[in-house]
Design an enzyme around this catalytic site. Structure first.
Site, PDB file in Angstrom:
ATOM      1  N   HIS A 155      31.513  49.636  -3.205  1.00 38.14           N
ATOM      2  CA  HIS A 155      31.903  50.748  -4.101  1.00 38.14           C
ATOM      3  C   HIS A 155      32.887  51.676  -3.406  1.00 38.14           C
ATOM      4  CE1 HIS A 155      28.392  49.502  -6.492  1.00 38.14           C
ATOM      5  NE2 HIS A 155      27.794  49.400  -5.313  1.00 38.14           N
ATOM      6  N   SER A 276      62.056  56.086   3.960  1.00 39.75           N
ATOM      7  CA  SER A 276      62.352  56.721   2.680  1.00 39.75           C
ATOM      8  C   SER A 276      63.805  57.177   2.697  1.00 39.75           C
ATOM      9  CB  SER A 276      61.430  57.922   2.490  1.00 39.75           C
ATOM     10  OG  SER A 276      62.009  58.842   1.580  1.00 39.75           O
ATOM     11  N   LYS A 282      58.943  59.420   6.589  1.00 37.78           N
ATOM     12  CA  LYS A 282      58.132  58.387   5.934  1.00 37.78           C
ATOM     13  C   LYS A 282      58.240  57.015   6.575  1.00 37.78           C
ATOM     14  CE  LYS A 282      55.985  58.540   2.718  1.00 37.78           C
ATOM     15  NZ  LYS A 282      56.317  58.369   1.296  1.00 37.78           N
ATOM     16  N   GLU A 289      52.964  46.393  -0.544  1.00 39.83           N
ATOM     17  CA  GLU A 289      52.968  46.785  -1.960  1.00 39.83           C
ATOM     18  C   GLU A 289      53.555  45.680  -2.836  1.00 39.83           C
ATOM     19  OE1 GLU A 289      53.613  51.528  -2.124  1.00 39.83           O
ATOM     20  OE2 GLU A 289      55.078  50.414  -0.967  1.00 39.83           O
TER      21      GLU A 289
END
Ligand code: ARG
Length: 466
Positions: A155, A276, A282, A289
């Site tokens: 969970h 970025s 970043k 992804e």
């Protein structure tokens, strides 16, 4: 070249031709189409339809064409509707009249079904090899991980500590099922449709068993209508790839999470991360992804094909041309994702301290405390409630659990030892469990499983199909 100029008087309108052609995408079938044609030519020779010299002329010509594809010298002509047309046109250009005999007893319907099975066979085997390379990286990192542990979650809440190796191998076993699925699919699709003709077979004395053996298929089709209309194998391939894509997506999602500042369990190598365009600080996990994102497309390819197939009457319908782009794309996307993720796993740094500190929260050993009481004869439900109450008490009164445990008459010093960092994970000793003993055994079993799979894969090596 149009193949039907006897019956259809005019050429096709350009816009319509653009709508119907498949050459832009089916040219990847060239090696398979050439293999199919070689077998067909030999079959025509065996049937006495071509003379020995016609057979050798055609085989030689097919070799020349194959060479043209290999060197990039092959040029497509404006009228080449698909790869079959293009190759037949070129063979005829080179061989003259005898080239016009190539298509005897054959239709593009059995030809495309044959090509696509050959393509699937070699491509799915290649994907399985890439899956195994990713498994190798996971296995390697599992061995290196030694006694490093992290929280295991249910969970998405910390549940029990597990060895990092155990966690990585969990993904490894899912990939083992992918390898198995791919190989079973290859085994099932390895049936030749060649000789089914347009839909009904032929009057000519062709021998579908002979060409099937020539192409390394297990055997020939049983029913010509089924042979030219069956695309189950494409649907199965797309399912295998979609499920593999789902596994890669879960791997990607985990890397995304683990590389956040919040988790901080891993640091991606710069070669597998991106910056970025605006925010100088970043470092983004784009590879992970995309491994996650591609799964949507892969599932779409599977559902798209199933919808295309569901209403088709027997036998061949041009709708079937729609099987190719999703299939080709799925193989490309999955192969690229496998290679990229392998690189990620080979280079990622595990932040062992972060992982272990997260796993060392005292409550992570709650089950061990309860099981200690069970060993002393307390019924489990009672032990569960006793420890649960201690944890609640610790949280509500802000008293360290270890103090409550030390002070409890039924727990005491032996129980306090269980709360020491790194102890809980060593107590998982059942087969397949997360502790050092079972994990060492699991690493061996995983190695053996991959050896078996490698042997299975070798049977499909290009030199020895079947
Ligand atoms: N491009 C077609 C396909 O992919 C090849 C078969 C064409 N057959 C036909 N009867 N038009 O399915």
């Amino acid at each position: 070249m149009t193949l039907w100029k006897g019956r259809i008087s005019t050429g096709m309108d350009d816009a319509v031709a653009a709508f119907t052609v498949s050459l832009p995408f089916d040219q990847v079938l060239a090696p398979d189409d050439l293999d199919g044609s070689r077998a067909h030519v030999k079959g025509l020779g065996k049937a006495g339809i071509l003379t020995d010299s016609e057979v050798s002329t055609l085989l030689d010509t097919l070799e020349v064409v194959a060479e043209e594809f290999t060197t990039g010298a092959f040029t497509f002509a404006p009228g080449d509707e698909d790869i079959h047309t293009a190759i037949e046109r070129r063979v005829t250009e080179l061989a003259g009249d005898v080239g016009a005999k190539l298509h005897t007893g054959r239709s593009r319907n059995d030809q495309i079904a044959t090509d696509l099975r050959l393509w699937c066979r070699r491509s799915l085997v290649a994907v399985a090899e890439e899956v195994m390379a990713l498994q190798d990286a996971l296995a390697q990192r599992s061995v290196e991980a030694g006694g490093v542990y992290l929280p295991g979650y249910t969970h998405m809440q910390r549940a029990q500590p597990v060895l990092l190796a155990h966690h990585l191998l969990a993904h490894g076993w899912a990939l083992a099922r992918d390898v198995d699925r791919l190989l079973v699919t290859v085994d099932r699709l390895n049936i030749s449709p060649l000789g089914a003709g347009a839909l009904a077979g032929s009057f000519l004395p062709l021998d579908p068993d002979y060409v099937a053996a020539e192409l390394g298929f297990h055997g020939r089709f049983e029913n010509s209508l089924d042979a030219v209309s069956d695309r189950d194998f494409v649907a199965e391939a797309l399912f295998d790839l979609a499920l593999l894509g789902v596994h890669l997506s879960r791997l990607g999602e985990e890397l995304v999470l683990w590389s956040t500042e919040e988790f901080g369990f891993c640091t991606l190598d710069d070669a597998y991360a991106t910056g970025s365009s605006m925010l100088p600080q970043k470092k983004n996990p784009d590879v992970a992804e995309l491994a996650r994102g591609k799964s949507g497309r892969l599932i779409g390819h599977l559902t798209g094909l199933l919808v295309t197939l569901k209403g088709l009457p027997l036998a061949y319908n041009r709708d079937l041309q729609e099987d190719k782009e999703p299939l080709f794309d799925a193989v490309i996307q999955v192969s690229q994702a496998l290679i990229a993720l392998r690189g990620v796993y080979e280079t990622v740094t595990w932040n062992e301290e972060r992982m272990q500190t997260a796993a060392d929260g005292p409550a992570a050993a709650a089950i061990d405390l309860a099981e200690m009481l069970v060993e002393q004869g307390m019924p489990f439900r009672q032990a569960h409630s006793l420890i649960g109450a201690l944890v609640r008490d610790s949280l509500e009164r802000h008293v360290p659990l270890v103090e409550l445990v030390a002070a409890h008459p039924e727990l005491g010093d032996a129980a306090v030892e269980l709360l020491e960092p790194g102890v809980a994970v060593t107590r998982r000793r059942t087969p397949g469990g997360a502790g050092p003993g079972p994990v060492a055994e699991q690493i061996e079993r995983f190695t053996r499983r991959r050896e078996v799979d490698r042997t299975r894969l070798a049977q499909w090596a290009p030199s020895g199909h079947s």
